[in-house]
Motif scaffolding. Structure first.
Motif, PDB file in Angstrom:
ATOM      1  N   LYS A  45       0.879 -14.305 -13.807  1.00  0.00           N
ATOM      2  CA  LYS A  45       1.199 -13.397 -14.920  1.00  0.00           C
ATOM      3  C   LYS A  45      -0.057 -12.801 -15.546  1.00  0.00           C
ATOM      4  CE  LYS A  45       5.624 -15.430 -16.368  1.00  0.00           C
ATOM      5  NZ  LYS A  45       6.333 -16.131 -17.478  1.00  0.00           N
ATOM      6  N   GLU A  46      -1.130 -13.583 -15.587  1.00  0.00           N
ATOM      7  CA  GLU A  46      -2.358 -13.145 -16.252  1.00  0.00           C
ATOM      8  C   GLU A  46      -3.250 -12.267 -15.384  1.00  0.00           C
ATOM      9  OE1 GLU A  46      -4.154 -16.813 -17.345  1.00  0.00           O
ATOM     10  OE2 GLU A  46      -2.698 -17.248 -18.938  1.00  0.00           O
ATOM     11  N   ASN A  47      -2.948 -12.174 -14.082  1.00  0.00           N
ATOM     12  CA  ASN A  47      -3.874 -11.494 -13.178  1.00  0.00           C
ATOM     13  C   ASN A  47      -3.301 -10.320 -12.408  1.00  0.00           C
ATOM     14  OD1 ASN A  47      -6.684 -13.012 -12.901  1.00  0.00           O
ATOM     15  ND2 ASN A  47      -5.106 -14.556 -13.296  1.00  0.00           N
ATOM     16  N   VAL A  48      -1.997 -10.085 -12.490  1.00  0.00           N
ATOM     17  CA  VAL A  48      -1.404  -8.964 -11.764  1.00  0.00           C
ATOM     18  C   VAL A  48      -0.965  -7.883 -12.756  1.00  0.00           C
ATOM     19  CG1 VAL A  48       0.966  -9.894 -11.764  1.00  0.00           C
ATOM     20  CG2 VAL A  48       0.230  -8.321  -9.950  1.00  0.00           C
ATOM     21  N   LYS A  49      -1.136  -6.635 -12.346  1.00  0.00           N
ATOM     22  CA  LYS A  49      -0.685  -5.521 -13.166  1.00  0.00           C
ATOM     23  C   LYS A  49       0.827  -5.373 -13.095  1.00  0.00           C
ATOM     24  CE  LYS A  49      -4.788  -2.546 -12.584  1.00  0.00           C
ATOM     25  NZ  LYS A  49      -5.248  -1.233 -12.060  1.00  0.00           N
ATOM     26  N   THR A  50       1.414  -4.777 -14.114  1.00  0.00           N
ATOM     27  CA  THR A  50       2.816  -4.384 -14.055  1.00  0.00           C
ATOM     28  C   THR A  50       3.008  -3.448 -12.871  1.00  0.00           C
ATOM     29  OG1 THR A  50       3.082  -4.582 -16.447  1.00  0.00           O
ATOM     30  CG2 THR A  50       4.667  -3.186 -15.284  1.00  0.00           C
ATOM     31  N   GLY A  51       4.049  -3.701 -12.094  1.00  0.00           N
ATOM     32  CA  GLY A  51       4.287  -2.910 -10.890  1.00  0.00           C
ATOM     33  C   GLY A  51       3.497  -3.377  -9.688  1.00  0.00           C
ATOM     34  N   GLY A  52       2.847  -4.535  -9.820  1.00  0.00           N
ATOM     35  CA  GLY A  52       1.993  -5.038  -8.751  1.00  0.00           C
ATOM     36  C   GLY A  52       2.709  -5.893  -7.720  1.00  0.00           C
ATOM     37  N   CYS A  53       1.921  -6.396  -6.795  1.00  0.00           N
ATOM     38  CA  CYS A  53       2.433  -7.205  -5.683  1.00  0.00           C
ATOM     39  C   CYS A  53       1.641  -8.503  -5.606  1.00  0.00           C
ATOM     40  CB  CYS A  53       2.317  -6.440  -4.367  1.00  0.00           C
ATOM     41  SG  CYS A  53       2.929  -7.334  -2.914  1.00  0.00           S
TER      42      CYS A  53
ATOM     43  N   LEU B 250       0.833  -1.204   0.000  1.00  0.00           N
ATOM     44  CA  LEU B 250       0.000   0.000   0.000  1.00  0.00           C
ATOM     45  C   LEU B 250       0.870   1.258   0.000  1.00  0.00           C
ATOM     46  CD1 LEU B 250      -2.995   0.901   0.128  1.00  0.00           C
ATOM     47  CD2 LEU B 250      -2.710   1.076   2.611  1.00  0.00           C
ATOM     48  N   LEU B 251       1.944   1.253   0.775  1.00  0.00           N
ATOM     49  CA  LEU B 251       2.868   2.386   0.803  1.00  0.00           C
ATOM     50  C   LEU B 251       3.496   2.619  -0.567  1.00  0.00           C
ATOM     51  CD1 LEU B 251       4.704   1.771   4.211  1.00  0.00           C
ATOM     52  CD2 LEU B 251       3.173   3.677   3.674  1.00  0.00           C
ATOM     53  N   SER B 252       3.880   1.534  -1.222  1.00  0.00           N
ATOM     54  CA  SER B 252       4.498   1.647  -2.546  1.00  0.00           C
ATOM     55  C   SER B 252       3.522   2.200  -3.569  1.00  0.00           C
ATOM     56  CB  SER B 252       5.017   0.270  -3.002  1.00  0.00           C
ATOM     57  OG  SER B 252       6.006  -0.207  -2.121  1.00  0.00           O
ATOM     58  N   PHE B 253       2.281   1.716  -3.511  1.00  0.00           N
ATOM     59  CA  PHE B 253       1.268   2.222  -4.440  1.00  0.00           C
ATOM     60  C   PHE B 253       1.004   3.706  -4.193  1.00  0.00           C
ATOM     61  CE2 PHE B 253      -0.406  -2.355  -4.394  1.00  0.00           C
ATOM     62  CZ  PHE B 253       0.288  -2.680  -5.552  1.00  0.00           C
TER      63      PHE B 253
ATOM     64  N   SER C 275       6.435  -7.888  -7.537  1.00  0.00           N
ATOM     65  CA  SER C 275       7.081  -8.536  -6.388  1.00  0.00           C
ATOM     66  C   SER C 275       6.269  -9.744  -5.948  1.00  0.00           C
ATOM     67  CB  SER C 275       7.239  -7.546  -5.225  1.00  0.00           C
ATOM     68  OG  SER C 275       5.986  -6.986  -4.874  1.00  0.00           O
ATOM     69  N   VAL C 276       6.873 -10.919  -6.050  1.00  0.00           N
ATOM     70  CA  VAL C 276       6.204 -12.171  -5.683  1.00  0.00           C
ATOM     71  C   VAL C 276       6.711 -12.622  -4.320  1.00  0.00           C
ATOM     72  CG1 VAL C 276       5.782 -14.577  -6.297  1.00  0.00           C
ATOM     73  CG2 VAL C 276       5.955 -12.835  -8.105  1.00  0.00           C
ATOM     74  N   HIS C 277       5.787 -12.760  -3.374  1.00  0.00           N
ATOM     75  CA  HIS C 277       6.115 -13.196  -2.014  1.00  0.00           C
ATOM     76  C   HIS C 277       5.502 -14.573  -1.766  1.00  0.00           C
ATOM     77  CE1 HIS C 277       6.158  -8.789  -2.007  1.00  0.00           C
ATOM     78  NE2 HIS C 277       7.038  -8.857  -1.023  1.00  0.00           N
ATOM     79  N   VAL C 278       6.280 -15.482  -1.211  1.00  0.00           N
ATOM     80  CA  VAL C 278       5.796 -16.833  -0.900  1.00  0.00           C
ATOM     81  C   VAL C 278       5.645 -16.952   0.616  1.00  0.00           C
ATOM     82  CG1 VAL C 278       6.157 -19.310  -1.184  1.00  0.00           C
ATOM     83  CG2 VAL C 278       7.007 -17.706  -2.924  1.00  0.00           C
ATOM     84  N   MET C 279       4.422 -17.168   1.048  1.00  0.00           N
ATOM     85  CA  MET C 279       4.073 -17.147   2.469  1.00  0.00           C
ATOM     86  C   MET C 279       3.889 -18.563   3.005  1.00  0.00           C
ATOM     87  SD  MET C 279       3.409 -14.667   4.719  1.00  0.00           S
ATOM     88  CE  MET C 279       2.952 -13.286   3.653  1.00  0.00           C
TER      89      MET C 279
END
Length: 378
Positions: free
Chosen positions: A179-187, A108-111, A224-228
Motif C-alpha cells: 500500500k505504501e509503495n504502489v501508485k493508484t492504478g498500479g500493478c 506496460l500495455l495498460s500504462f 492489481s495484485v498478482h501472486v506468483m
C-alpha cells in the motif's frame, strides 16, 4: 559432425539473460550435488516423477488447452474445499518466468493506454532480489527506481521470502508495504515461490489467502495484485518448468491468457502437478527436516577455522543460506573449491554484485560434508 562448444563460462548470454544457478553440474565430471539452486533437498517426489514419465507416452497428443485437470488440482491444493470460488483467478505457466513476462507486458500495455510513456518500477526494500523481475522491466522500458527510493512506483515486484537474502515479510507487514509503495492504478507482483517452506500453515501467512485484500486493492485503488509461484523449487522439478499466478480477478486472468502462447505447460508437467499436490508426506518431511538440515549446514560451516567472521543470513525455514564471507578473495576461492569437489555453489557476484556473498543450498548431511571438506583448505 556437430560440436557443442558450450562451457560453464558461456552457457549464459550475459547481454540478454539474467544469471541463474543450476547450470554447472553438466560440466563437472565428479558431480556430487548442486548447492547452487534452492530446490528441495529431498529431490523430485517419486510418484509425481513417475506420472510425468508415463505422460511421455502421450506426447503425440497436444496438452490440455485449459490446463485441466491439473489446474483444478493445484487450485484445491492452494485453497482447499473453497477452491471453486478462486479457480478463475489462477493461471499456470512455463515456470514463473513466462508468467512474469506476461504480467509485466500486460501492465506496460495498460500504462500505455493511459498515456504513460515510461512507467516506473521498483523492487523489494532489500538490497537485492531475484533479478528476472528487474530484467523483464528493463527490457520492456520501465524506469527503474532504487529499492531505497521512497517514491511510489507504477509497478512494484517483491520476492517474499527474498531470494537470495532470506528476508521475509509476514503477511500483514507485506500488505502495508504494498500500500505504501504502489501508485493508484498500479500493478503489483508478489513472488511467494519460497514461502511454502514456511510451515504446514504457510497459507495463513500468505497472500494466497488474502482474497478480500486483493479485491479491495482493485476496487478501491485500481491496483492489481498478482501472486506468483514457481513450483519447481518446493517440488524440485526445475527441468520440467511449472509456475502459476493468482490474478486479482478472473478478468485479469483472461487478459493474460489472451497474450499468452498456447500450450505453454506441456503434458508431462500437467500430469506432474496433478499428482504432486497429493503428496502430503513429501511436504511434511520437508517442513520437519529443512530447518534441522539448515541449522546443521550452518553449524558445520561455523566449525571451519576460517569462518569466525562469516555471517549467515535468512529465515530458519528456508532452503538455503545467504553466506557473507567478508572477503571477495575468499568467496572466489570457495566457489572454485566447491566446483572442484563436485558441489557447486551460487556466487553472489553475477547479477547481485554481492562479491563477498555465496548462496548455499540446504542439503543432506553427507553432501554437506563434501562441501565442508572442500572448504577446509580456504
Amino acid at each position: 559432425m556437430v560440436t557443442d562448444n558450450t562451457t560453464v563460462n558461456n552457457v549464459w548470454d550475459t547481454k540478454t539473460q539474467a544469471f541463474h544457478g543450476g547450470q554447472e553440474h553438466r560440466f563437472i565430471n565428479n558431480f556430487v550435488e548442486d548447492f547452487s539452486v534452492t530446490t528441495n533437498y529431498l529431490g523430485t517426489p517419486r510418484k509425481a516423477l513417475e506420472a510425468a514419465k508415463e505422460a511421455m507416452n502421450e506426447i503425440h497428443h497436444y496438452p490440455a488447452a485449459n490446463q485441466e485437470p491439473a489446474k483444478t488440482h493445484l487450485a484445491e491444493f492452494l485453497w482447499g474445499s473453497n477452491y471453486a470460488e478462486q479457480h478463475g483467478r489462477l493461471l499456470m505457466g512455463n515456470g514463473a518466468s513466462e508468467l512474469i513476462d506476461l504480467v509485466v507486458r500486460k501492465a506496460l500495455l495498460s500504462f500505455a493506454q493511459n498515456g504513460q510513456k515510461q512507467p516506473t518500477w521498483k523492487g523489494s526494500p532489500w538490497n537485492v532480489q531475484y533479478r528476472e523481475y528487474q530484467r523483464s522491466a528493463e527490457t520492456n522500458g520501465f524506469k527503474i527506481l532504487e529499492p531505497s527510493n521512497p517514491e511510489r512506483a507504477d509497478m512494484i515486484c517483491i520476492v517474499n521470502p527474498c531470494n537470495p537474502t532470506g528476508d521475509y515479510f509476514n503477511v500483514e507487514p507485506l500488505k502495508e508495504w504494498i500500500k505504501e509503495n504502489v501508485k493508484t492504478g498500479g500493478c503489483v507482483i508478489v513472488d511467494e515461490s519460497m514461502q511454502p517452506w514456511h510451515s504446514a500453515e504457510f497459507r495463513s501467512d500468505s497472500l494466497i489467502s488474502e482474497h478480500q485484500y486483493a479485491k479491495d486493492m482493485w476496487t478501491n485503488n485500481q491496483v492489481s495484485v498478482h501472486v506468483m509461484h514457481s513450483w519447481t523449487k518446493i517440488w524440485s522439478c526445475t527441468g520440467l518448468r511449472v509456475g502459476s499466478v493468482i490474478c486479482p480477478t478472473k478478468e485479469h486472468c483472461e487478459a493474460l491468457r489472451k497474450i499468452a502462447v498456447p500450450w505453454s505447460v506441456n503434458g508431462p508437467a500437467l500430469k506432474f502437478v496433478e499428482e504432486v499436490v497429493k503428496d502430503v508426506d513429501y511436504l511434511n518431511e520437508t517442513w520437519e527436516n529443512t530447518p534441522r538440515l539448515r541449522a546443521h549446514l550452518i553449524q558445520q560451516l561455523s566449525g571451519l577455522e576460517q569462518s569466525k567472521d562469516w555471517e549467515y543470513h535468512g529465515k530458519k525455514f528456508l532452503s538455503w543460506v545467504w553466506l557473507d564471507m567478508k572477503s571477495e578473495a575468499v568467496a572466489e576461492k570457495a566457489i572454485e573449491l566447491a566446483r572442484a569437489a563436485g558441489v557447486p555453489v551460487r556466487s553472489g557476484k553475477p547479477g547481485y554484485q554481492c562479491n563477498t556473498f555465496i548462496r548455499v543450498a540446504v542439503r543432506k548431511e553427507n553432501e554437506v560434508q563434501v562441501l565442508v571438506d572442500a572448504w577446509k583448505s580456504l
